[in-house]
Enzyme design. Structure first.
Site, mmCIF file in Angstrom:
data_model
loop_
_atom_site.group_PDB
_atom_site.id
_atom_site.type_symbol
_atom_site.label_atom_id
_atom_site.label_comp_id
_atom_site.label_asym_id
_atom_site.label_seq_id
_atom_site.Cartn_x
_atom_site.Cartn_y
_atom_site.Cartn_z
ATOM 1 N N GLY A 86 2.152 -5.824 8.058
ATOM 2 C CA GLY A 86 1.187 -5.209 8.531
ATOM 3 C C GLY A 86 0.455 -4.405 7.106
ATOM 4 C CD GLN A 91 -0.686 0.063 3.515
ATOM 5 O OE1 GLN A 91 -0.841 -0.697 4.710
ATOM 6 N NE2 GLN A 91 0.508 0.019 2.764
ATOM 7 C CB CYS A 129 5.739 1.263 3.102
ATOM 8 S SG CYS A 129 3.711 1.634 2.996
ATOM 9 C CG LEU A 130 3.023 -4.382 2.161
ATOM 10 C CD1 LEU A 130 1.639 -4.962 2.372
ATOM 11 C CD2 LEU A 130 3.842 -4.993 1.105
ATOM 12 C CG HIS A 171 4.565 1.397 8.874
ATOM 13 N ND1 HIS A 171 5.810 1.627 8.297
ATOM 14 C CD2 HIS A 171 3.703 1.197 7.854
ATOM 15 C CE1 HIS A 171 5.478 1.424 6.979
ATOM 16 N NE2 HIS A 171 3.994 1.110 6.762
ATOM 17 C CD GLU A 172 0.851 -1.343 9.056
ATOM 18 O OE1 GLU A 172 0.026 -0.659 8.114
ATOM 19 O OE2 GLU A 172 1.737 -1.693 8.280
ATOM 20 C CG HIS A 175 -0.211 3.213 6.228
ATOM 21 N ND1 HIS A 175 0.059 3.989 5.058
ATOM 22 C CD2 HIS A 175 0.563 2.188 6.401
ATOM 23 C CE1 HIS A 175 0.894 3.346 4.536
ATOM 24 N NE2 HIS A 175 1.330 2.167 5.299
HETATM 25 ZN ZN LIG Z 1 3.061 1.191 5.064
#
Ligand SMILES: [Zn+2]
Length: 205
Positions: A86, A91, A129-130, A171-172, A175
Site C-alpha cells: 500500500g 507519502q 510502513c514504507l 493503514h493507508e 496516512h
Molecule cells: Zn505506511
C-alpha cells in the site's frame, strides 16, 4: 504499508539456498541486484519519518483527470518496487485523499475512500510502513471493513475486506489523516521504534 509476508518468503528462499549450498546463477544474482537497486530508488522517492507532509491531513480529490491517472499508475509501480502492499499520496508529498494498494492480489486505486468497520471484532498484528524504515509494531485494527471510494476514472468502488486487506486500507487511510503507526501503538513499542528511527534522523540533512 510494507509487505511482511514477502520478506518471509525471501528468508525462506535464503534458508533453502543455504541448505543445498547452491550458489545463485549469474542471471539470478543480477536479477536480485537489480531488484535491490529498484527498491532503493523507490524508497528514496517515498517521504520518510520526520517529513512534515506525513503529518498533514489530505483534502478530497475533485478532478479525475489524466494527472490523477498518471500519478496513481506511478504509485503502483513505486509500491511494487519498494516491496509494499500500500502507498498513500501523502507519502509522495501529495496532500490529496487517495492511495494505491494490492488487495486480494489485485492492484487498486482508491480515491476519497470512506472506511467503515463491520462488526466489533479487532485483532493485533505487526505492521511496517514504507515511511518508517524497518520498524515493525503491533497495531490493533478492525478485522472487517467496508470501503467506499472512487477509482482513478471516478467510477464508484465498493469493497468488503477482511484480515490483511482490511488492515492495509486502515493503514493507508491513516496516512491521509496524517496518522502514523507510532500514534497507534502502546508506549513500550513506540519507545523501541523511536530508538530505531532516531539514528536515521541524525543522518538526514
Ligand atoms: Zn505506511
Amino acid at each position: 504499508m510494507s509487505d511482511h509476508e514477502h520478506e518471509h518468503d525471501h528468508e525462506h528462499e535464503h534458508e533453502h539456498e543455504h541448505e543445498h549450498d547452491e550458489p545463485l546463477t549469474d542471471a539470478e544474482a543480477r536479477a536480485e541486484a537489480e531488484r535491490l537497486v529498484r527498491k532503493e530508488v523507490a524508497l528514496a522517492q517515498i517521504r520518510q519519518y520526520g517529513d512534515p507532509v506525513l503529518r498533514m491531513r489530505a483534502d478530497d480529490v475533485e478532478a479525475f483527470d489524466e494527472e490523477l491517472a498518471r500519478i496513481t499508475g506511478r504509485m503502483v509501480e513505486l509500491m511494487h518496487d519498494a516491496d509494499g502492499v500500500g502507498l498513500a499520496a501523502t507519502q509522495i508529498g501529495i496532500v490529496r485523499r487517495f492511495f494505491v494498494a494490492t488487495l486480494d492480489g489485485e492492484d487498486r486505486v482508491l480515491v476519497n475512500p470512506v472506511v467503515t468497520p463491520v462488526g466489533d471484532e479487532t485483532e493485533f498484528d505487526e505492521e511496517g510502513c514504507l515511511s518508517l524504515g524497518s520498524i515493525r509494531v503491533p497495531i490493533e485494527r478492525a478485522v472487517r471493513v467496508q470501503v467506499d471510494a472512487r477509482d482513478a476514472a471516478g467510477e464508484p468502488v465498493a469493497l468488503s475486506l477482511e484480515g490483511i486487506d482490511a488492515r492495509v486500507v486502515q493503514h493507508e487511510l491513516d496516512h491521509l489523516d496524517g496518522v502514523l503507526l507510532l500514534d497507534r501503538t502502546e508506549a513500550e513499542s513506540r519507545r523501541d521504534a523511536l530508538s530505531q528511527l532516531r539514528p536515521r534522523l541524525v543522518l538526514q540533512p
